[in-house]
Design a protein around this motif. Structure first.
Motif, PDB file in Angstrom:
ATOM      1  N   LEU A  29       0.824  -1.214   0.000  1.00 35.64           N
ATOM      2  CA  LEU A  29       0.000   0.000   0.000  1.00 35.64           C
ATOM      3  C   LEU A  29       0.854   1.259   0.000  1.00 35.64           C
ATOM      4  N   LEU A  30       1.918   1.259   0.776  1.00 40.82           N
ATOM      5  CA  LEU A  30       2.808   2.416   0.836  1.00 40.82           C
ATOM      6  C   LEU A  30       3.493   2.633  -0.511  1.00 40.82           C
ATOM      7  N   SER A  78       0.987   3.865  -3.069  1.00 36.57           N
ATOM      8  CA  SER A  78       0.586   5.236  -2.732  1.00 36.57           C
ATOM      9  C   SER A  78       1.650   6.247  -3.141  1.00 36.57           C
ATOM     10  N   PHE A  96       1.561   6.557  -6.905  1.00 33.75           N
ATOM     11  CA  PHE A  96       0.377   7.326  -7.288  1.00 33.75           C
ATOM     12  C   PHE A  96       0.609   8.815  -7.053  1.00 33.75           C
ATOM     13  N   TYR A  97       1.138   9.161  -5.898  1.00 34.02           N
ATOM     14  CA  TYR A  97       1.403  10.569  -5.586  1.00 34.02           C
ATOM     15  C   TYR A  97       2.363  11.191  -6.598  1.00 34.02           C
ATOM     16  N   TYR A 136       0.427  11.423 -10.050  1.00 37.62           N
ATOM     17  CA  TYR A 136      -0.746  12.301  -9.982  1.00 37.62           C
ATOM     18  C   TYR A 136      -0.339  13.761  -9.800  1.00 37.62           C
ATOM     19  N   LEU A 145      -3.057   0.628 -11.878  1.00 35.29           N
ATOM     20  CA  LEU A 145      -3.425   0.813 -10.466  1.00 35.29           C
ATOM     21  C   LEU A 145      -4.629  -0.043 -10.106  1.00 35.29           C
TER      22      LEU A 145
END
Length: 154
Positions: free
Chosen positions: A22-23, A26, A29-30, A33, A120
């Motif tokens: 998850l980390l 994430s 994604f950050y 994005y 994703l």
């Protein structure tokens, strides 16, 4: 390792592997994005889609089959103690989890390289399946053919 902590260690390993995925996803994604990283291989999107789907499918089925075969061997071996059965069960779980985690992380890397959010979604599906594999005492007892009191002793 104390015998009383064996089952909680397995749960902790699962949780650590889940949070690691998850980390990682994430952070990727950050970066994409917020446009802090521009995907360098957006043109090769289709190639990565095929590879990611094949890798995810193979990891899922190979992991499931390895786990199932090892579980059958554990149940069929009569002379093993409860702790020996649990040790073999733990290694089977970790192999299955590692294959799922590898596929999810690969999908995250494909997302980072191409910027395609479909990766994703595939990573999220794999992580969801991984999260559903959390060890429970009742499930473990049933899979190993042991009583819940045997698992409680772990």
């Amino acid at each position: 390792m104390k015998k009383a902590a064996a089952f909680s260690v397995l749960k902790t390993v699962h949780l650590a592997m889940l949070f690691g995925q998850l980390l990682f996803i994430s952070i990727l994604f950050y970066l994409v994005y917020s446009k802090k990283a521009i995907p360098p291989l957006a043109e090769q999107d289709r190639i990565f889609q095929v590879i990611a789907i094949l890798f995810a499918g193979l990891a899922f089925f190979i992991g499931f089959n390895i786990f199932k075969k090892r579980l059958a061997v554990i149940r069929d071996t009569v002379h093993l103690t409860t702790m020996e059965k649990f040790d073999k069960y733990r290694s089977a779980c970790i192999i299955q989890w590692a294959l799922l985690e590898g596929a999810a992380l690969f999908c995250g890397i494909c997302f980072f390289l191409t910027g395609n959010y479909a990766f994703l979604a595939l990573a999220a599906l794999l992580i969801l399946f991984f999260a559903m594999q959390v060890p429970h005492k009742n499930k473990t007892a049933q899979q190993l053919g042991l009583g819940t009191d045997d698992i409680d002793a772990l």
